[in-house]
Write a protein that holds these residues in place. Structure first.
Motif, PDB file in Angstrom:
ATOM      1  N   HIS A  77      33.988  33.970  47.758  1.00 33.74           N
ATOM      2  CA  HIS A  77      32.578  34.321  47.926  1.00 33.74           C
ATOM      3  C   HIS A  77      31.913  33.018  48.016  1.00 33.74           C
ATOM      4  O   HIS A  77      31.205  32.223  47.533  1.00 33.74           O
ATOM      5  CB  HIS A  77      31.757  34.792  46.604  1.00 33.74           C
ATOM      6  N   THR A  78      32.254  32.339  49.404  1.00 30.33           N
ATOM      7  CA  THR A  78      32.131  30.882  49.581  1.00 30.33           C
ATOM      8  C   THR A  78      31.422  31.056  51.198  1.00 30.33           C
ATOM      9  O   THR A  78      31.693  31.453  51.996  1.00 30.33           O
ATOM     10  CB  THR A  78      33.352  29.950  49.734  1.00 30.33           C
ATOM     11  N   GLY A  79      30.189  30.121  51.272  1.00 34.15           N
ATOM     12  CA  GLY A  79      29.619  30.022  52.444  1.00 34.15           C
ATOM     13  C   GLY A  79      28.897  31.461  52.856  1.00 34.15           C
ATOM     14  O   GLY A  79      28.691  32.136  51.944  1.00 34.15           O
ATOM     15  N   THR A  80      29.034  31.615  54.235  1.00 34.55           N
ATOM     16  CA  THR A  80      28.209  33.128  54.500  1.00 34.55           C
ATOM     17  C   THR A  80      29.525  33.869  54.345  1.00 34.55           C
ATOM     18  O   THR A  80      30.544  33.758  54.844  1.00 34.55           O
ATOM     19  CB  THR A  80      28.091  32.781  55.981  1.00 34.55           C
ATOM     20  N   HIS A  81      29.198  34.748  53.550  1.00 36.56           N
ATOM     21  CA  HIS A  81      30.200  35.687  53.176  1.00 36.56           C
ATOM     22  C   HIS A  81      29.916  37.174  52.997  1.00 36.56           C
ATOM     23  O   HIS A  81      28.734  37.214  52.591  1.00 36.56           O
ATOM     24  CB  HIS A  81      30.946  35.257  51.926  1.00 36.56           C
ATOM     25  N   ILE A  82      30.772  38.020  52.822  1.00 34.54           N
ATOM     26  CA  ILE A  82      30.540  39.438  52.452  1.00 34.54           C
ATOM     27  C   ILE A  82      30.936  39.773  50.991  1.00 34.54           C
ATOM     28  O   ILE A  82      32.055  39.158  50.438  1.00 34.54           O
ATOM     29  CB  ILE A  82      31.631  40.405  53.389  1.00 34.54           C
ATOM     30  N   ASP A  83      30.278  40.869  50.433  1.00 36.01           N
ATOM     31  CA  ASP A  83      30.522  41.141  49.014  1.00 36.01           C
ATOM     32  C   ASP A  83      31.100  42.608  49.473  1.00 36.01           C
ATOM     33  O   ASP A  83      30.185  43.459  49.917  1.00 36.01           O
ATOM     34  CB  ASP A  83      29.411  41.451  48.096  1.00 36.01           C
ATOM     35  N   ALA A  84      32.375  42.845  49.219  1.00 36.09           N
ATOM     36  CA  ALA A  84      32.966  43.866  49.337  1.00 36.09           C
ATOM     37  C   ALA A  84      32.606  45.090  48.176  1.00 36.09           C
ATOM     38  O   ALA A  84      32.201  44.534  46.895  1.00 36.09           O
ATOM     39  CB  ALA A  84      34.679  44.137  49.427  1.00 36.09           C
ATOM     40  N   PRO A  85      32.541  46.396  48.198  1.00 33.38           N
ATOM     41  CA  PRO A  85      32.143  47.321  47.209  1.00 33.38           C
ATOM     42  C   PRO A  85      32.942  47.083  45.815  1.00 33.38           C
ATOM     43  O   PRO A  85      32.494  46.942  44.825  1.00 33.38           O
ATOM     44  CB  PRO A  85      32.474  48.636  47.697  1.00 33.38           C
ATOM     45  N   ALA A  86      34.090  46.487  46.011  1.00 31.10           N
ATOM     46  CA  ALA A  86      35.192  46.370  44.920  1.00 31.10           C
ATOM     47  C   ALA A  86      34.743  45.182  43.924  1.00 31.10           C
ATOM     48  O   ALA A  86      34.949  44.980  42.916  1.00 31.10           O
ATOM     49  CB  ALA A  86      36.454  45.952  45.418  1.00 31.10           C
ATOM     50  N   HIS A  87      33.724  44.333  44.581  1.00 34.73           N
ATOM     51  CA  HIS A  87      33.177  43.109  44.020  1.00 34.73           C
ATOM     52  C   HIS A  87      32.393  43.431  42.508  1.00 34.73           C
ATOM     53  O   HIS A  87      32.622  42.840  41.388  1.00 34.73           O
ATOM     54  CB  HIS A  87      32.129  42.352  44.833  1.00 34.73           C
TER      55      HIS A  87
END
Length: 288
Positions: A77-87
C-alpha cells in the motif's frame, strides 16, 4: 425529384468528410495521469515501511554494453495504490483475483474542496454525492468515483498527513463518510472509489468503517490519487492497472483517465455526429 433525392445523400457525404478529417483535423483523445511518481521520502502511512530504491547496475559493463537495473522494497500500500477487498475481508478477492473489467469504467470527479475548508478530517457526505448528481446527472453504472479535496501528495507529511510523526493516531486527512459509502452500496452500481488522500476513511478514524463498508461489496479503493485538478466531472473513462501481486491485499497502481472530447471539423462531437448522420439516412429512406 432527382435533385431532392440527391440532397440527403450529399449531406451524408459532407458529414462523413468533415468527421473523418477530410475537410479538417480531429484532435486525439486526452490522457490524464492520475498517479504519483514513487520515490524515496514520499508520504507513507505511518505504520508502513519506507519505500526503498537501490541501484544495482548503472553504467557500462565489462561485456561492452550499458546496463541499468534497480531493486525496490516497499509495502503493498505504497504511493498511488489499490486496496483489494482482502485488505479488510477474509476470503474476499485478493489483488490478482480482481477481474480486469472491474478496474475500468466511466469517470466521476467530485470536487469537495470548498467543503473541506479548515476541517482536515472532512468526510464526504451523501448530500455531497446527491448535489453532484443534481448538477451532472446520475452516477453512471460501473462508475469510478474520484474525490478531489486538493490534498497534494508531494507537499510533505504535515500538509498531507497532518503530522510528520510515525504515529497513526496523529493522522488528519479527508475521507468518505460511512453513511455516504453505504448509500453508494445500496443505491448505485460503483466499481471503484478513489481519493487524493492517504485513506478512504478520515485520518482521525481508528476503526475504518468506510473500508469495512466498501470492500465487502467489492468496491475497490484507490488511495493517493494524483492530478485530479485535470480531470473533468464527467466525460472520462478511468483505468486502474495495479501490479499483479499474487495473494496480495493491494499494490501500487498506474491510474489514468482518457477523455475523448474529439470534435469534427464541423465542431461535432462523435455522439452528435452519429445522431445527425442517422437523421440524414432517414431522409434518404423517406425520399426514395
Amino acid at each position: 425529384m432527382a435533385t431532392t433525392n440527391a440532397f440527403p445523400l450529399l449531406l451524408v457525404l459532407v458529414l462523413l468528410g468533415l468527421h473523418c478529417g477530410c475537410l479538417g483535423q480531429s484532435e486525439e483523445p486526452r490522457l490524464i495521469d492520475l498517479t504519483w511518481t514513487m520515490e524515496e521520502g514520499m508520504n507513507m502511512y505511518p505504520t508502513h515501511a519506507e519505500y526503498r530504491f537501490t541501484i544495482v547496475y548503472r553504467g557500462n559493463q565489462t561485456g561492452g554494453y550499458y546496463l541499468e537495473s534497480n531493486e525496490i522494497a516497499m509495502n503493498e500500500h505504497t504511493g498511488t495504490h489499490i486496496d483489494a477487498p482482502a485488505h479488510f475481508v477474509p476470503g474476499a478477492w485478493k489483488l490478482d483475483q480482481i477481474p480486469l473489467g472491474h478496474l475500468t469504467g466511466p469517470g466521476v470527479m467530485i470536487d469537495v474542496r470548498d467543503k473541506i475548508g479548515d476541517n482536515t478530517d472532512y468526510a464526504v457526505t451523501k448530500q455531497d454525492l446527491q448535489d453532484w448528481e443534481r448538477e451532472y446527472g446520475r452516477i453512471p453504472e460501473g462508475g469510478i468515483i474520484m474525490s478531489w479535496g486538493e490534498q497534494f501528495f508531494e507537499e510533505g507529511p504535515v500538509p498531507y498527513l497532518g503530522s510528520d510523526q510515525k504515529n497513526a493516531s496523529l493522522l488528519h486527512s479527508p475521507g468518505l463518510h460511512p453513511d455516504a459509502a453505504q448509500w453508494l452500496v445500496d443505491n448505485r452500481d460503483v466499481k471503484v472509489i478513489g481519493f487524493d488522500t492517504i485513506s478512504a476513511d478520515t485520518g482521525d478514524s481508528t476503526t475504518y468503517p468506510t473500508h469495512k463498508i466498501l470492500l465487502p461489496n467489492n468496491i475497490i479503493i484507490i488511495e493517493n490519487v494524483g492530478h485530479l485538478n485535470e480531470m473533468p466531472p464527467t466525460g472520462s473513462t478511468v483505468y486502474a492497472m495495479p501490479i499483479k501481486i499474487g495473494d496480495g491485499s493491494g499494490a501500487p497502481t498506474r491510474v489514468f483517465a482518457i477523455i475523448d472530447d474529439r470534435t469534427s471539423a464541423a465542431g461535432l462531437t462523435t455522439p452528435d455526429f452519429i445522431l445527425i448522420l442517422a437523421s440524414a439516412i432517414m431522409l434518404i429512406v423517406q425520399a426514395m
